[in-house]
Design a protein around this motif. Structure first.
Motif, mmCIF file in Angstrom:
data_model
loop_
_atom_site.group_PDB
_atom_site.id
_atom_site.type_symbol
_atom_site.label_atom_id
_atom_site.label_comp_id
_atom_site.label_asym_id
_atom_site.label_seq_id
_atom_site.Cartn_x
_atom_site.Cartn_y
_atom_site.Cartn_z
ATOM 1 N N UNK A 191 0.844 -1.204 0.000
ATOM 2 C CA UNK A 191 0.000 0.000 0.000
ATOM 3 C C UNK A 191 0.878 1.252 0.000
ATOM 4 N N UNK A 192 0.282 2.336 -0.441
ATOM 5 C CA UNK A 192 0.992 3.607 -0.435
ATOM 6 C C UNK A 192 1.335 4.018 0.998
ATOM 7 N N UNK A 193 0.443 3.712 1.925
ATOM 8 C CA UNK A 193 0.714 4.024 3.331
ATOM 9 C C UNK A 193 1.967 3.323 3.844
ATOM 10 N N UNK A 194 2.123 2.038 3.486
ATOM 11 C CA UNK A 194 3.321 1.304 3.891
ATOM 12 C C UNK A 194 4.572 1.910 3.273
ATOM 13 N N UNK A 195 4.481 2.265 1.989
ATOM 14 C CA UNK A 195 5.637 2.858 1.304
ATOM 15 C C UNK A 195 6.046 4.160 1.990
ATOM 16 N N UNK A 196 5.066 4.973 2.351
ATOM 17 C CA UNK A 196 5.374 6.246 3.018
ATOM 18 C C UNK A 196 5.956 6.007 4.409
ATOM 19 N N UNK A 237 -7.978 3.942 1.167
ATOM 20 C CA UNK A 237 -7.175 4.920 1.905
ATOM 21 C C UNK A 237 -6.215 5.660 0.982
ATOM 22 N N UNK A 238 -6.239 5.333 -0.305
ATOM 23 C CA UNK A 238 -5.201 5.869 -1.201
ATOM 24 C C UNK A 238 -5.311 7.386 -1.376
ATOM 25 N N UNK A 284 -3.674 8.963 1.475
ATOM 26 C CA UNK A 284 -2.225 8.715 1.422
ATOM 27 C C UNK A 284 -1.551 9.528 0.321
ATOM 28 N N UNK A 285 -2.255 9.779 -0.782
ATOM 29 C CA UNK A 285 -1.694 10.657 -1.820
ATOM 30 C C UNK A 285 -1.534 12.069 -1.257
ATOM 31 N N UNK A 286 -2.538 12.530 -0.531
ATOM 32 C CA UNK A 286 -2.441 13.866 0.086
ATOM 33 C C UNK A 286 -1.266 13.915 1.064
ATOM 34 N N UNK A 287 -1.132 12.829 1.857
ATOM 35 C CA UNK A 287 0.006 12.754 2.786
ATOM 36 C C UNK A 287 1.337 12.750 2.029
#
Lengths: 267, 267
Positions: free
Chosen positions: B147-152, B177-178, B181-184
Motif C-alpha cells: 500500500x501507499x501508506x506502507x511505502x510512506x 485509503x489511497x 495517502x496521496x495527500x500525505x
C-alpha cells in the motif's frame, strides 16, 4: 478436531450424499455448504441428510453480489435457505463494479445500503449476514470489499447479531492492518466465520482456483487462528480451498488431506 | 502532451534505438527505462543516444528485490546506472518473501533497513529512491510493500530528496485509503513518480502481463492524476502497461495508442 469444519468448495465435485457419508466416516461433524450444490441435490433433502447424520452446517456460501439487479430477491432466498439448513451464517460476497462502471466508491456505498435492507428479514430468520472481504485482485469483478476494516465499517450501523464479518486468511494475509482489525472485530463481536486457506504462486489464469491447503503456502495460518481466538472467537474453523488439481482428486482423499493440513498448520 | 512519459516496458520488445527514434518522430520527449534493456544495448550508448535525441529519462526501473542476497551490490549498481542516464528516480520493487519464509513483517522491516543503507550513496549520486507499492497479489513473490501508506512509512525516516514513493494506479486503485495517502505523500514531498495503467480482467496466469492501456479498464485514472496534482506533484506522467497482446504489436503503433489513451483518459 473439534472446531474443524470442512467447506464443501474444497471438494467441489463431491456429491452431497458422498460428502456427508465421508464426513461421518472421518468423524467430521461440521461442514460449510454452497447454495449451488445444495440446490442441485435439493434444499430440503440436504437439510434432512445433514440433520440425520448429526452434521452441523457452519455457514452457507453465498449471498451478496449486490451488482446483480435481482440482488434483493436472491439474498432473501439465500437467507431462507440458510434458515432451512440450520446455518447460523450466510457469507456475503459483495460483487464487483456494475458493467461499465468505474465508481468503486459508489459500489461500496451500495453494499452498505443493500445490507441494511436485508437486516430485518435476517434477524427474523435468526441468520447472521457475514461480510467477506476478498483479496484486492477480485475488487473489480467479484468483491469491492477488499479489507477487514472496510467490512467492519460496512457492518457497523447494524447489530452484531445481524451483520458480522468473515476472516478468511487467503484474502487478508497481506494486510498489515489486519491484526488490529481482527482485534477490533472481536471487540465489536463481529467475527461470524473464520476460514483458512494458504497463498501459493504462480496464480492461475482468472486467479480463482489458485489456493493452497494449509501449509502449502506462505500465510502464518496459526497466527491468524490465535488472533481470532485472542479476539474472543470460539466458533468453527472452516478450511476452504479452491484448486483445480485438488478438485480432480477423490473427495475422501481431499477430506483426509484437509484434516491433516488443518491439524498441522492451523489447530 | 508535455507531461507524458513513455515507459519502455509498454513496448517491451522495441529495441532502444527504435524506441528513441520513434519517440522523436512522435514528439515524445520523456521515457522511463528498464535496466535489462539498457544493459543489453549498453549503458553509455543508451545515455548518449537519449541525450543526443533531447529525450529525458524520467525514471529507471528497477532497484529493490531486497530478498536477493546480493541486494546491496545490485542496488549500488542501479543507482550508478540511473546517474549515468540522468534519471532522477530509481524505482524500487522491494521483492517478496525469502524462499520458505512466512514472515512478511520481517521482510517489510528488512526493506526499511536496506533502504537506509543505500541512502548515503544515492544522495551523493543525486538519485532519488522511489518505493513502489505493488498490488497485494504480488505480496509473496514480488513486493511485500502493498500500500501507499506502507511505502510512506518506510520512506519516513529518510529525507524526501533521498527516498520517495511511486504512485502507480494499477497497484493502488482498489485501496480506499489511497486518496488520503496521496495527500500525505504530497505534504511529505514524497511523490517521486506517477505511473498510469488500467485494471482489466480476467487476469492472465502469473498475473504479471494483464494490464490495460488507459481507458480499457475500470480505474478512475483522471481522478488519480488530479489527486497527485492537488498534492503538489508537477512531474512527468508515465504510462506503463504490461500486456502480452500489446507487446506483440509494432513499437510505433503501441506508442501512438499509448499517447492517445493518455490524452483521452489521464491528461
Amino acid at each position: 478436531m473439534t472446531r474443524f469444519s470442512f467447506n464443501q468448495a474444497t471438494a467441489n465435485r463431491w456429491p452431497i450424499p458422498d460428502l456427508v457419508a465421508g464426513c461421518v466416516e472421518a468423524g467430521v461433524t461440521r461442514v460449510g455448504l454452497w447454495r449451488g450444490q445444495v440446490a442441485e441435490f435439493g434444499l430440503e433433502k440436504t437439510a434432512a441428510l445433514v440433520k440425520d447424520a448429526g452434521i452441523e452446517v457452519t455457514s452457507l456460501c453465498r449471498g451478496g453480489f449486490f451488482d446483480n439487479p435481482q440482488w434483493y430477491e436472491e439474498n432473501r432466498r439465500a437467507v431462507e435457505e440458510a434458515q432451512v439448513l440450520g446455518a447460523p451464517v450466510l457469507v456475503l460476497v459483495s460483487g464487483g463494479l456494475p458493467p461499465g462502471s468505474r465508481d468503486i466508491d459508489a459500489a461500496r456505498s451500495h453494499i452498505g445500503e443493500s445490507i441494511g435492507r436485508l437486516v430485518p428479514a435476517t434477524v427474523e430468520a435468526g441468520v447472521q449476514l457475514a461480510i467477506e472481504p476478498l483479496h484486492p485482485m477480485f475488487a473489480s469483478d467479484r468483491c469491492v470489499v477488499s479489507t477487514l476494516g472496510q467490512a467492519l465499517d460496512l457492518a457497523a450501523p447494524y447489530p452484531a447479531e445481524a451483520v458480522g464479518v468473515v476472516v478468511d486468511t487467503y484474502h487478508v494475509w497481506w494486510d498489515d492492518s489486519v491484526w488490529a482489525q481482527i482485534a477490533r472485530a472481536g471487540r465489536e463481536r463481529r467475527i461470524a466465520s473464520f476460514q483458512a486457506a494458504d497463498w501459493i504462486t504462480p496464480l492461475p489464469e482468472g486467479v480463482l482456483l489458485g489456493r493452497g491447503l494449509p501449509g502449502e503456502g506462505c500465510i502464518e495460518l496459526r497466527r491468524f487462528r490465535e488472533a481470532v481466538d485472542a479476539a474472543g472467537y470460539t466458533g468453527p474453523v472452516e478450511v476452504e480451498v479452491f484448486h483445480a488439481d485438488l478438485w480432480a482428486r477423490p473427495g475422501a482423499e481431499i477430506l483426509a488431506d484437509t484434516i491433516a493440513a488443518y491439524e498441522a498448520h492451523v489447530a
